[in-house]
Scaffold this active site. Structure first.
Site, short mmCIF file in Angstrom:
data_model
loop_
_atom_site.label_atom_id
_atom_site.label_comp_id
_atom_site.label_asym_id
_atom_site.label_seq_id
_atom_site.Cartn_x
_atom_site.Cartn_y
_atom_site.Cartn_z
N LYS A 189 26.35 57.95 41.22
CA LYS A 189 27.28 57.85 39.93
C LYS A 189 28.05 56.51 39.94
O LYS A 189 29.06 56.41 40.96
CB LYS A 189 28.15 59.14 40.05
CG LYS A 189 29.19 59.02 38.72
CD LYS A 189 30.40 59.76 38.70
CE LYS A 189 31.44 58.79 38.90
NZ LYS A 189 31.73 57.64 38.01
N GLU A 265 34.71 55.24 52.05
CA GLU A 265 35.22 53.96 52.40
C GLU A 265 36.41 53.67 51.48
O GLU A 265 36.19 53.91 50.12
CB GLU A 265 33.94 52.97 52.02
CG GLU A 265 32.82 53.21 52.90
CD GLU A 265 33.08 52.62 54.40
OE1 GLU A 265 34.19 51.71 54.44
OE2 GLU A 265 32.33 53.00 55.32
N CYS A 300 38.37 45.44 48.58
CA CYS A 300 39.15 46.32 49.51
C CYS A 300 39.46 45.60 50.64
O CYS A 300 40.68 46.02 51.17
CB CYS A 300 38.24 47.29 49.88
SG CYS A 300 36.73 46.72 50.40
N GLU A 399 48.25 49.05 47.58
CA GLU A 399 47.09 48.24 47.36
C GLU A 399 47.17 48.06 45.73
O GLU A 399 47.27 48.79 44.96
CB GLU A 399 45.68 49.00 47.46
CG GLU A 399 44.32 48.13 47.35
CD GLU A 399 43.31 48.97 47.51
OE1 GLU A 399 43.13 50.11 47.18
OE2 GLU A 399 42.32 48.41 48.25
P1 NAD Z 1 38.45 55.15 42.29
O1 NAD Z 1 38.62 55.82 43.27
O2 NAD Z 1 39.43 55.15 40.92
O3 NAD Z 1 36.96 55.58 41.55
C1 NAD Z 1 35.87 55.31 42.27
C2 NAD Z 1 34.76 56.29 41.94
O4 NAD Z 1 35.19 57.56 42.08
C3 NAD Z 1 34.35 56.06 40.62
O5 NAD Z 1 33.03 56.02 40.48
C4 NAD Z 1 35.23 57.18 39.77
O6 NAD Z 1 34.52 57.36 38.55
C5 NAD Z 1 35.05 58.26 40.83
N1 NAD Z 1 36.10 59.48 40.90
C6 NAD Z 1 37.39 59.10 39.95
N2 NAD Z 1 37.77 60.42 40.14
C7 NAD Z 1 37.05 61.24 40.74
C8 NAD Z 1 36.91 62.85 40.88
N3 NAD Z 1 38.13 63.44 40.53
N4 NAD Z 1 35.99 63.06 41.44
C9 NAD Z 1 34.64 62.45 41.97
N5 NAD Z 1 34.91 61.07 41.50
C10 NAD Z 1 35.95 60.38 41.23
O7 NAD Z 1 38.21 53.18 42.95
P2 NAD Z 1 38.09 52.27 42.08
O8 NAD Z 1 39.34 51.90 41.14
O9 NAD Z 1 36.59 52.33 41.37
O10 NAD Z 1 37.80 51.19 42.95
C11 NAD Z 1 38.74 50.61 43.75
C12 NAD Z 1 38.95 51.12 45.06
O11 NAD Z 1 37.99 51.09 45.89
C13 NAD Z 1 40.16 50.19 45.99
O12 NAD Z 1 40.88 51.16 46.41
C14 NAD Z 1 39.27 49.49 46.74
O13 NAD Z 1 39.94 49.11 48.04
C15 NAD Z 1 38.33 50.50 47.27
N6 NAD Z 1 37.10 49.94 47.73
C16 NAD Z 1 36.88 50.34 49.16
C17 NAD Z 1 35.77 49.78 49.96
C18 NAD Z 1 35.24 49.81 51.37
O14 NAD Z 1 34.35 49.74 51.84
N7 NAD Z 1 36.46 50.52 51.78
C19 NAD Z 1 34.68 48.74 49.16
C20 NAD Z 1 35.13 48.31 47.76
C21 NAD Z 1 36.24 49.16 46.93
#
Ligand code: NAD
Length: 495
Positions: A189, A265, A300, A399
């Site tokens: 997804k 992650e 991230c 963040e």
């Molecule tokens: P997010 O958590 O808002 O969304 C991530 C994914 O989760 C999306 O596909 C979203 O649709 C899905 N999602 C949202 N709500 C959900 C729910 N209730 N149930 C299931 N899935 C759900 O994050 P984002 O804004 O897309 O990405 C940014 C974040 O990702 C930042 O916090 C960043 O640090 C993190 N990130 C971490 C790494 C790592 O390797 N540690 C790498 C890249 C990004």
């Protein structure tokens, strides 16, 4: 590399698919619902994307389960799966212009990085995992003469992978590499903010020889199809990259459903520690600038807290500001641009809100701080530097996921480590010094999954990637990533 005009002409001719991909076919959402996929580059409508929900999750998981159980992929000899994975990586590279363009149009990053970092990094991840899979041995326990204890790794079964928008294809391929190479079936997804490369990738996988139904892609929102996958009773493992807030929610969903394994992650607020005895202050400043501005700060591991020894603070801030001038946003399809658009209007508003908060809490704005290029219809923000930040301010604790740097000064190594570790997160950290003992001692004292010495963001597929504390659990990349996608079975045989 194409010129901006050539990329724009290519973009105009591109036919963009926004459908789901299940059992090797592109299909609409069961409900028929779609959402608009808008480009942050200039606000244009790219395509309508299938808005998948619970019914689509049920269909894709059922299909993935059947495909897994049939053994069509899981039972192939590892060396055969390896060949297909390598072909998959080759095809990603052959489609590099198309995939890079989709990534840039969809989430705004400069085309040079979409191609060099995202597309080629994704191909490397698939190839590395494929090449590894016929070199991972199982174990024989040190058993008595009349018994044999075997310890074998087996694929977990059905994997749901939920990924974010900042490196859409790269984060997907860090999961797909070891998940597919191990023989699992996957339902991917992508983020609703950047679904296009995942959708295209599914067809490329089938072209490479991955059997239909082994890789399914469901675009849609987190609280609909994402939640349905996370609560699904027949998903064995859920792998996630995204925010800490949603990561915590997924652990709850696993507990409320079938106790599926959950690997997370999540976010970061990484300290970049510069001692006065850094070997080359100019190089350290160039690196500090790219650590916060690369990918519009939507990283991230962004070096968002710059900890500078007090005696060099003013000199060092001047050097960083000078370096940041080359990171001013430009048109993402211009191959010279280093910095592009942030992913959408919501994210831009979030970044601007944090900039306001920094001002209100009394930090000193020394560079940037405003929206730029408004006339494009897209979403751009200037790299921003605050000095005189203390570690309790909101801009030092939360963040931001934008190009906003908080500079904090310190006097001793002990103080630097204490500030660095005073955070909910523990993803990455960097240390700049010429003193080898100080480098080792500080690295050991830092509570984070990755530490870089005298550079920022180093590593390749051989290095595990992930964090301590609320930055998550488990690791992507390296052989450690296979732990997420395999169960360990002990088989004890009486002879
Ligand atoms: P997010 O958590 O808002 O969304 C991530 C994914 O989760 C999306 O596909 C979203 O649709 C899905 N999602 C949202 N709500 C959900 C729910 N209730 N149930 C299931 N899935 C759900 O994050 P984002 O804004 O897309 O990405 C940014 C974040 O990702 C930042 O916090 C960043 O640090 C993190 N990130 C971490 C790494 C790592 O390797 N540690 C790498 C890249 C990004």
């Amino acid at each position: 590399m194409k010129t901006r005009m050539e990329w724009e002409a290519y973009a105009d001719s591109l036919s963009i698919n926004g459908q789901a991909f299940v059992n090797g076919e592109y299909i609409p959402a069961e409900s028929g619902e779609t959402f608009d996929c808008l480009s942050p580059v200039d606000g244009r409508l790219l395509t309508k994307v299938a808005s998948c929900g619970e019914d689509d999750a049920d269909k894709a998981v059922k299909n993935a389960r059947e495909t897994f159980s049939s053994g069509v992929w899981a039972h192939l000899p590892p060396a055969e799966r390896k060949k297909v994975m390598i072909r998959f990586a080759d095809l990603i590279e052959q489609h590099s212009d198309e995939l890079a363009l989709l990534e840039t149009l969809d989430m705004g990053k400069p085309i040079r990085y979409s191609k060099a970092v995202d597309v080629f990094g994704a191909a490397r991840a698939i190839r590395w995992s494929g090449e590894a899979v016929d070199k991972i041995y199982d174990e024989l326990a040190p058993t008595p003469h009349n018994e044999i204890g075997m310890v074998t790794r087996e694929p977990v079964g059905v994997v749901a992978a939920i990924v974010p928008w900042n490196f859409p294809m790269l984060m997907a391929c860090w999961k797909l590499g070891p998940a597919l190479a191990s023989g699992n079936s996957v339902v991917l997804k992508p983020s609703e903010k950047s679904p296009l490369t995942a959708i295209r990738l599914a067809q490329i996988a089938v072209e490479a020889g991955i059997p239909k139904g082994v890789l399914n892609v469901l675009p849609g929102y987190g609280n609909t199809v994402g939640q349905a996958l996370a609560l699904h009773m027949d998903v064995d493992t859920l792998v996630f990259t995204g925010s800490t807030k949603i990561a915590k929610q997924l652990m709850i969903y696993a507990g409320q459903s079938n106790m599926k394994r959950v690997w997370l992650e999540a976010g970061g607020k990484s300290p970049n520690i510069v001692f006065a005895d850094a070997p080359d202050l100019k190089a350290a400043a160039a690196s500090a600038a790219s650590a916060i501005a690369f990918n519009q700060g939507e990283v991230c591991t962004a070096g968002s807290r710059l900890l500078v020894e007090a005696s060099i603070k003013d000199t060092f801030i001047d050097l960083v500001v000078e370096e940041l001038k080359s990171w001013h946003p430009g048109h993402p399809l211009d191959p010279e641009s280093q910095n592009g658009a942030v992913v959408d209007g919501d994210q831009l508003a979030t970044v601007l809100r944090y900039i306001e908060s920094g001002k209100q809490e009394g930090a000193a704005l020394v560079h940037g701080g405003e929206q730029v290029m408004e006339s494009t219809g897209g979403f751009y923000v200037a790299p921003t530097v605050f000095s005189n930040v203390n570690n309790n301010m909101v801009i030092a604790r939360e963040e931001i996921f934008g190009p906003v740097l908080s500079v904090i000064s310190f006097d001793t190594a002990e103080e630097a480590v204490a500030i660095a570790n005073d955070t909910d997160y523990g993803l990455a950290a960097s240390v700049w010094t010429s003193d080898i003992s100080k480098a080792h001692k500080t690295s050991r004292d830092l509570r984070s999954g990755m530490v870089w010495v005298n550079h920022y963001d180093g590593g390749d597929m051989t290095a595990p990637f992930g964090g301590y504390k609320q930055s998550g659990n488990g690791r992507d990349k390296s052989l450690h990533a296979f732990d997420k996608y395999t169960e360990i079975k002990a088989t004890w045989i009486a002879l």
